[in-house]
Write a protein that holds these residues in place. Structure first.
Motif, PDB file in Angstrom:
ATOM      1  N   GLU A 192      -6.265 -25.582  82.747  1.00 50.54           N
ATOM      2  CA  GLU A 192      -6.735 -26.068  81.048  1.00 50.54           C
ATOM      3  C   GLU A 192      -7.690 -24.683  81.452  1.00 50.54           C
ATOM      4  O   GLU A 192      -8.153 -24.043  80.463  1.00 50.54           O
ATOM      5  CB  GLU A 192      -7.936 -27.446  81.901  1.00 50.54           C
ATOM      6  CG  GLU A 192      -8.543 -27.381  80.642  1.00 50.54           C
ATOM      7  CD  GLU A 192      -9.336 -28.508  81.170  1.00 50.54           C
ATOM      8  OE1 GLU A 192     -10.341 -28.566  79.926  1.00 50.54           O
ATOM      9  OE2 GLU A 192      -8.842 -29.595  81.521  1.00 50.54           O
ATOM     10  N   LEU A 201      -5.920 -21.039  73.303  1.00 51.98           N
ATOM     11  CA  LEU A 201      -5.306 -22.496  72.568  1.00 51.98           C
ATOM     12  C   LEU A 201      -6.017 -22.198  71.852  1.00 51.98           C
ATOM     13  O   LEU A 201      -5.815 -23.078  70.697  1.00 51.98           O
ATOM     14  CB  LEU A 201      -6.012 -23.430  73.583  1.00 51.98           C
ATOM     15  CG  LEU A 201      -5.083 -24.197  74.961  1.00 51.98           C
ATOM     16  CD1 LEU A 201      -5.753 -25.046  75.213  1.00 51.98           C
ATOM     17  CD2 LEU A 201      -3.881 -23.989  74.398  1.00 51.98           C
ATOM     18  N   GLU A 261      -1.818 -21.203  68.057  1.00 56.03           N
ATOM     19  CA  GLU A 261      -0.949 -22.734  67.380  1.00 56.03           C
ATOM     20  C   GLU A 261      -0.475 -23.258  68.145  1.00 56.03           C
ATOM     21  O   GLU A 261      -0.070 -24.912  68.330  1.00 56.03           O
ATOM     22  CB  GLU A 261      -0.790 -22.617  65.975  1.00 56.03           C
ATOM     23  CG  GLU A 261      -0.522 -23.920  65.877  1.00 56.03           C
ATOM     24  CD  GLU A 261      -0.630 -23.966  64.017  1.00 56.03           C
ATOM     25  OE1 GLU A 261      -0.039 -25.270  63.441  1.00 56.03           O
ATOM     26  OE2 GLU A 261      -0.484 -23.013  63.222  1.00 56.03           O
ATOM     27  N   ALA A 286      -1.034 -24.438  71.912  1.00 52.68           N
ATOM     28  CA  ALA A 286      -1.791 -25.254  71.507  1.00 52.68           C
ATOM     29  C   ALA A 286      -0.926 -26.763  71.201  1.00 52.68           C
ATOM     30  O   ALA A 286      -1.550 -27.334  71.498  1.00 52.68           O
ATOM     31  CB  ALA A 286      -2.548 -24.925  70.994  1.00 52.68           C
ATOM     32  N   ASN A 287      -0.155 -27.052  70.275  1.00 45.91           N
ATOM     33  CA  ASN A 287       0.626 -27.826  70.228  1.00 45.91           C
ATOM     34  C   ASN A 287       1.162 -28.005  71.485  1.00 45.91           C
ATOM     35  O   ASN A 287       1.128 -29.155  71.308  1.00 45.91           O
ATOM     36  CB  ASN A 287       1.800 -27.127  69.438  1.00 45.91           C
ATOM     37  CG  ASN A 287       1.190 -27.151  67.688  1.00 45.91           C
ATOM     38  OD1 ASN A 287       0.291 -28.212  67.769  1.00 45.91           O
ATOM     39  ND2 ASN A 287       1.809 -27.014  67.319  1.00 45.91           N
ATOM     40  N   TYR A 292      -0.059 -27.975  74.466  1.00 34.92           N
ATOM     41  CA  TYR A 292      -0.935 -28.530  74.820  1.00 34.92           C
ATOM     42  C   TYR A 292      -1.197 -29.820  75.005  1.00 34.92           C
ATOM     43  O   TYR A 292      -1.784 -31.036  75.587  1.00 34.92           O
ATOM     44  CB  TYR A 292      -2.122 -27.500  75.481  1.00 34.92           C
ATOM     45  CG  TYR A 292      -3.311 -27.554  76.305  1.00 34.92           C
ATOM     46  CD1 TYR A 292      -3.198 -27.201  77.371  1.00 34.92           C
ATOM     47  CD2 TYR A 292      -4.157 -28.192  75.783  1.00 34.92           C
ATOM     48  CE1 TYR A 292      -4.367 -26.833  78.477  1.00 34.92           C
ATOM     49  CE2 TYR A 292      -5.469 -28.728  76.785  1.00 34.92           C
ATOM     50  CZ  TYR A 292      -5.106 -28.299  78.075  1.00 34.92           C
ATOM     51  OH  TYR A 292      -6.585 -28.535  78.517  1.00 34.92           O
ATOM     52  N   GLU A 293      -1.614 -29.925  73.436  1.00 34.39           N
ATOM     53  CA  GLU A 293      -1.543 -31.542  72.744  1.00 34.39           C
ATOM     54  C   GLU A 293      -1.165 -32.618  73.406  1.00 34.39           C
ATOM     55  O   GLU A 293      -1.142 -33.538  73.542  1.00 34.39           O
ATOM     56  CB  GLU A 293      -1.639 -31.007  71.485  1.00 34.39           C
ATOM     57  CG  GLU A 293      -2.884 -33.063  70.759  1.00 34.39           C
ATOM     58  CD  GLU A 293      -2.569 -32.150  69.221  1.00 34.39           C
ATOM     59  OE1 GLU A 293      -2.825 -33.158  68.814  1.00 34.39           O
ATOM     60  OE2 GLU A 293      -2.540 -31.138  68.873  1.00 34.39           O
ATOM     61  N   VAL A 302      -2.200 -33.072  76.910  1.00 33.28           N
ATOM     62  CA  VAL A 302      -2.740 -33.801  76.913  1.00 33.28           C
ATOM     63  C   VAL A 302      -2.922 -35.518  76.856  1.00 33.28           C
ATOM     64  O   VAL A 302      -2.785 -36.627  77.498  1.00 33.28           O
ATOM     65  CB  VAL A 302      -4.471 -33.556  76.346  1.00 33.28           C
ATOM     66  CG1 VAL A 302      -5.274 -34.614  76.190  1.00 33.28           C
ATOM     67  CG2 VAL A 302      -4.797 -31.585  77.077  1.00 33.28           C
ATOM     68  N   LYS A 303      -1.979 -35.868  75.659  1.00 34.39           N
ATOM     69  CA  LYS A 303      -1.915 -36.893  75.207  1.00 34.39           C
ATOM     70  C   LYS A 303      -0.780 -37.720  75.880  1.00 34.39           C
ATOM     71  O   LYS A 303      -1.302 -38.982  76.300  1.00 34.39           O
ATOM     72  CB  LYS A 303      -0.708 -36.512  73.468  1.00 34.39           C
ATOM     73  CG  LYS A 303      -1.703 -36.598  72.842  1.00 34.39           C
ATOM     74  CD  LYS A 303      -0.658 -36.720  71.611  1.00 34.39           C
ATOM     75  CE  LYS A 303      -1.494 -36.867  69.710  1.00 34.39           C
ATOM     76  NZ  LYS A 303      -0.804 -36.334  68.693  1.00 34.39           N
TER      77      LYS A 303
END
Length: 481
Positions: free
Chosen positions: A90, A97, A101, A104-105, A107-108, A111-112
């Motif tokens: 992180e 991030l 993009e 970041a996608n 990484y998202e 996290v989910k």
């Protein structure tokens, strides 16, 4: 300062008639043993052509080859630990991030999946660590990058030593064969997939290879399937694109990934490492579905994030290696293979890195968070790019790396449709070492080095990706310096 040079394994140039004759034999050997790719210009599933290859094995110091082999288990463990350190990932990726993009996608998704609870604690890594020899200290390998997704050419590279041995015998140099190391990358990589399948432990489950819409590098991919089928006929393998995964798979109430009413045990990505492979939201939804499932992923999303360039740069910072490997000799051995790596974040160190690169752009390579070759910037392009984004947050999506200048060697590169005979040219070689690791955050079940590849390019070419049409496949000829 002139660039250092290795001597070819046999005297060059070869006499014209002998060269033409042995190239004809080598091309046929390559085609008949799967050293091939599909033609990008005239694509058809009914034919392959030779993959670009170097006629003779290229010199590489034995001590440095052995060092790279011995370090692979340490590097496997290092990247495994990095991938499971949420705080480190992180912190390391936070600036990238905001401007990248694609990362970041990914990484998202990570996290989910963490927030809802990880359904499969085990990850499978089929990794490859890449090295160039550094000049003027030509007896030292320096790491170019560490690949955690779609680490290619283990299959075809396993055939290269046999081809080079054949060529050396045809030229009357059979006595040199003893200096060529064996390469069992294909069987080693496949053993990782098989072991992950067995750890999954559901009878009748299947393996899923995630592939591109069009696969040019078909031999390298299919050989994995053929090897697994021969070794373990009970393991059925599907090949699907991300779009097909979206359309044809589902999660059941146990979070098992279902395909044709079968449970998917292992998902092996040979696609999914660059933005173009996610043209719509469907591909991202497919990736999230796989990640949420109980299937063992190769790589899991956190393995892929650990393979980003920002992580590579962060690991070179003082104290970073010690965080994962402890203080002592092992951290020192790993640090010794690093070249200069610099952040371009908006802080004092980032500003210094920008100033350093603008003052002498030829010394550096500018690297984005991308895999697959052809993405890096060199020389004048480094200066131009940094001037453009000096005051833009975009620069945080890149790292700055000192350029590695490897020794030259003379050789012949054989390409499909190329001149016969090809010219004798100056070449440089990049060594890749393959590793397999399987584990969870708290336990590593397997960790081993399984083979190598050598990728060689023209000395004046910046990039060397074979699949991208820039490099050529090769084998190491070990030197005792």
């Amino acid at each position: 300062m002139s660039q250092a040079r290795f001597t070819s394994c046999i005297p060059l140039p070869l006499e014209h008639k002998s060269l033409v004759g042995v190239i004809e034999k080598a091309k046929d050997w390559a085609l008949m043993h799967g050293v091939g790719m599909r033609d990008r210009k005239n694509f058809t599933k009914d034919a392959i052509q030779i993959a670009p290859f170097v006629l003779l094995p290229s010199p590489f110091p034995r001590t440095e080859f052995n060092k790279a082999v011995e370090l692979q288990q340490v590097l496997n463990e290092l990247m495994h630990k990095v991938a499971h350190d949420d705080d480190f990932l992180e912190h390391t990726l936070q600036n990238a991030l905001q401007v990248d993009e694609f990362t970041a996608n990914l990484y998202e998704i990570w996290v989910k999946v963490r927030n809802e609870g990880i359904a499969q604690k085990l990850s499978l890594g089929l990794f490859r660590s890449d090295y160039l020899m550094q000049e003027p200290d030509v007896n030292k390998i320096k790491q170019v990058e560490f690949n955690t997704i779609a680490s290619s050419f283990g299959a075809i590279s396993s055939n290269l030593p046999a081809m080079n041995r054949y060529i050396l015998r045809q030229l009357g140099y059979a006595d040199l064969i003893k200096n060529m190391p064996e390469n069992k990358a294909l069987s080693g990589l496949c053993s990782g997939i098989i072991e992950a399948y067995d750890l999954f432990g559901v009878t009748g489950s299947v393996a899923l290879f995630v592939v591109e819409e069009v696969s040019y590098n078909i031999c390298d991919q299919r050989f994995h399937e053929f090897e697994i089928s021969e070794t373990r006929p009970d393991i059925i393998i599907y090949r699907k694109t991300l779009n097909e995964i979206f359309e044809e798979t589902s999660l059941n109430d146990k979070k098992q990934l279902m395909l044709d009413d079968k449970v998917v045990a292992v998902v092996y990505y040979r696609s999914g490492y660059e933005p173009a492979q996610y043209p719509t939201q469907k591909e991202w939804d497919a990736r999230l579905r796989v990640e949420r499932s109980t299937a063992i992923k190769c790589p899991s999303i956190h393995y892929q994030l650990a393979g980003t360039k920002k992580v590579q740069q962060a690991l070179a910072a003082p104290g970073a290696l010690e965080r994962f490997l402890g203080a002592g000799a092992i951290s020192g051995r790993v640090r010794d293979i690093f070249t200069g790596l610099y952040s371009l974040d908006f802080d004092d160190s980032g500003e210094k890195a920008v100033e350093m690169a603008l003052a002498d752009a030829e010394r550096f390579v500018l690297k984005p968070q991308r895999e697959g070759g052809g993405n890096n910037l060199y020389g004048a392009d480094v200066r131009e790019a940094l001037l453009k984004m000096r005051h833009s947050r975009e620069r945080a999506a890149y790292i700055l790396m000192e350029r590695i200048l490897p020794p030259l060697v003379s050789g012949y590169v054989v390409r499909p449709g190329g001149p016969v005979p090809p010219p004798l040219t100056d070449l440089v070689s990049e060594l890749g070492i393959f590793g397999v690791i399987i584990g969870s955050k708290n336990k590593i079940y397997s960790n081993r080095q399984v083979g190598h590849m050598l990728r060689t390019k023209l000395a004046d070419a910046d990039e060397g990706g074979v699949a991208a049409g820039l490099g050529a496949l090769d084998s190491p000829y070990l030197l005792d310096l």
